[in-house]
Design an enzyme around this catalytic site. Sequence first.
Site, short mmCIF file in Angstrom:
data_model
loop_
_atom_site.label_atom_id
_atom_site.label_comp_id
_atom_site.label_asym_id
_atom_site.label_seq_id
_atom_site.Cartn_x
_atom_site.Cartn_y
_atom_site.Cartn_z
CG HIS A 184 -12.40 32.13 -18.63
ND1 HIS A 184 -13.03 33.31 -18.35
CD2 HIS A 184 -11.73 32.32 -19.81
CE1 HIS A 184 -12.77 34.17 -19.32
NE2 HIS A 184 -11.98 33.60 -20.22
CD GLU B 161 -5.32 30.62 -24.64
OE1 GLU B 161 -4.20 30.10 -24.70
OE2 GLU B 161 -5.53 31.83 -24.76
N1 COA Z 1 -5.27 24.16 -13.29
C1 COA Z 1 -5.16 23.89 -11.97
N2 COA Z 1 -5.66 24.68 -11.01
C2 COA Z 1 -6.31 25.78 -11.42
C3 COA Z 1 -6.49 26.12 -12.76
C4 COA Z 1 -5.93 25.25 -13.72
N3 COA Z 1 -6.03 25.49 -15.02
N4 COA Z 1 -7.17 27.26 -12.85
C5 COA Z 1 -7.43 27.66 -11.61
N5 COA Z 1 -6.92 26.76 -10.73
C6 COA Z 1 -7.00 26.80 -9.28
C7 COA Z 1 -6.12 27.92 -8.73
O1 COA Z 1 -4.80 27.44 -8.50
C8 COA Z 1 -6.84 28.26 -7.47
O2 COA Z 1 -6.49 27.31 -6.50
P1 COA Z 1 -6.15 27.74 -4.97
O3 COA Z 1 -7.38 28.46 -4.51
O4 COA Z 1 -5.89 26.44 -4.31
O5 COA Z 1 -4.96 28.64 -5.09
C9 COA Z 1 -8.30 28.04 -7.80
O6 COA Z 1 -8.33 27.15 -8.90
C10 COA Z 1 -9.04 29.30 -8.16
O7 COA Z 1 -8.43 29.87 -9.30
P2 COA Z 1 -8.15 31.41 -9.47
O8 COA Z 1 -6.70 31.64 -9.32
O9 COA Z 1 -9.04 32.24 -8.63
O10 COA Z 1 -8.58 31.58 -10.95
P3 COA Z 1 -8.29 32.86 -11.82
O11 COA Z 1 -9.58 33.46 -12.15
O12 COA Z 1 -7.28 33.77 -11.26
O13 COA Z 1 -7.60 32.14 -13.05
C11 COA Z 1 -6.96 31.46 -15.15
C12 COA Z 1 -8.09 32.08 -14.32
C13 COA Z 1 -7.41 31.37 -16.60
C14 COA Z 1 -5.72 32.35 -15.05
C15 COA Z 1 -6.65 30.05 -14.59
O14 COA Z 1 -7.79 29.25 -14.64
C16 COA Z 1 -5.48 29.40 -15.30
O15 COA Z 1 -4.33 29.64 -14.93
N6 COA Z 1 -5.74 28.53 -16.31
C17 COA Z 1 -4.67 27.89 -17.05
C18 COA Z 1 -4.10 28.84 -18.12
C19 COA Z 1 -5.05 29.03 -19.27
O16 COA Z 1 -5.64 28.11 -19.79
N7 COA Z 1 -5.15 30.29 -19.69
C20 COA Z 1 -6.00 30.68 -20.79
C21 COA Z 1 -7.18 31.45 -20.30
S1 COA Z 1 -8.35 31.78 -21.58
#
Ligand code: COA
Length: 376
Positions: free
Chosen positions: A255, A322
Amino acid sequence: MQVNELVVQSGPSAAKTSGLEGVVVADTRLSQVDGERGELVIAGSRVDDLAGHASFEAVAANLLGEARYPLDGHLPTLLGRARVAAFVRLADRALGVAAINPMSALMALLAGLGDELDVVGVLGAMPVLVAAHARAHAGLSAIAPQAELGHAADFLSMLGIADTGPRARALDAYLVTVCDHGLNASTFTARVVASTASDTVSSLVAAVGALKGPLHGGAPGPVLDMLDGAARAASPRAWLEAELAAGRRIMGMGHRVYRVRDPRAAVLERAVERLDSELAANGGHDAERTRGRLAQARNMERAAEALLAERHPERRLRANVEFYTAILLEAVGIPRELFSAVFAVGRSAGWLAHVEEQRRTGRLIRPQSRYVGEVA
Ligand code: COA
């Protein structure tokens, strides 16, 4: 988390704030997300005290009241009338968009509501449009709303799931749980559109477009795909490792704001447990199926959390809303391709309250960008 109240400036001295993380762009009375402590307050009450205790109509009325939106009379009656009015105007049009996906159809049907519809009219129309499209997509005729039913029970009825008991209560708890959540991407989108003095329907169409993305509201369908895939793999961990090796993210995990488990995951997990015991009390196989799925989901969550902790020791990636949305909506009997559209029905209360709140500021949201190209 550090909170940056500065507007991101353009030009070479601009501070780079990736994805606007930690930037405050609005004051709100609608909801508060505490990402460190894992707490969510909606219109003055903690989400744990609302879901399963207050109806969607009651919480939506609180949100709109906080946004100073005038509600003459009781929202349940007004919403019932709005559902009927939307059905009369728009249910037939669902046939024209029957072939496209539910979120795109929702945008098209919403746009057809016209610029003049008020906040309650739009809130009431949401389940009608989603249900009419779902029925048209399945080659079935639309089911008319029943104004006297609760919003959740009527939504289920229009989808062809006749249950004013356990399933309607579970769906109601879900709609409450997701009705608002700070300045998430779709709510921000709605506020940006409202800040241009555009109409309410346009704000909502834009918000649905933002919610459609799998990084925001599009994850719960893929969460079920994940559980099905893992059931066929050697182990949950083997399936998860293969996903990560393919460069994909684990849906329902991680998140932007929470550094602990999303509090809504716990609320929805409890709602599934309650649904399960109510279904069991009524007899039948549905409870058994729900219990099996819940056990599978918990197992998967533990495996995903452990694996992600190994891969990202610097960032706690835990279950988000989710993950258990998928389990709850499946147990209610909603097809997985509709999950994001059902999310939109709940979140529309928050979007509309934010639209009203933004309007009252009278201030255009217009950040700046940093030019990193060449000058000829
Ligand atoms: N699965 C695998 N790796 C994940 C991940 C996940 N669900 N969520 C984050 N990461 C990884 C990213 O790839 C990143 O890795 P890197 O530094 O090697 O590139 C690291 O963790 C940091 O993540 P970051 O991109 O800074 O997180 P964010 O704040 O931009 O992302 C979300 C938040 C929700 C977009 C992300 O966690 C995600 O894509 N989750 C899956 C989709 C989901 O469940 N969405 C519903 C949200 S309520």
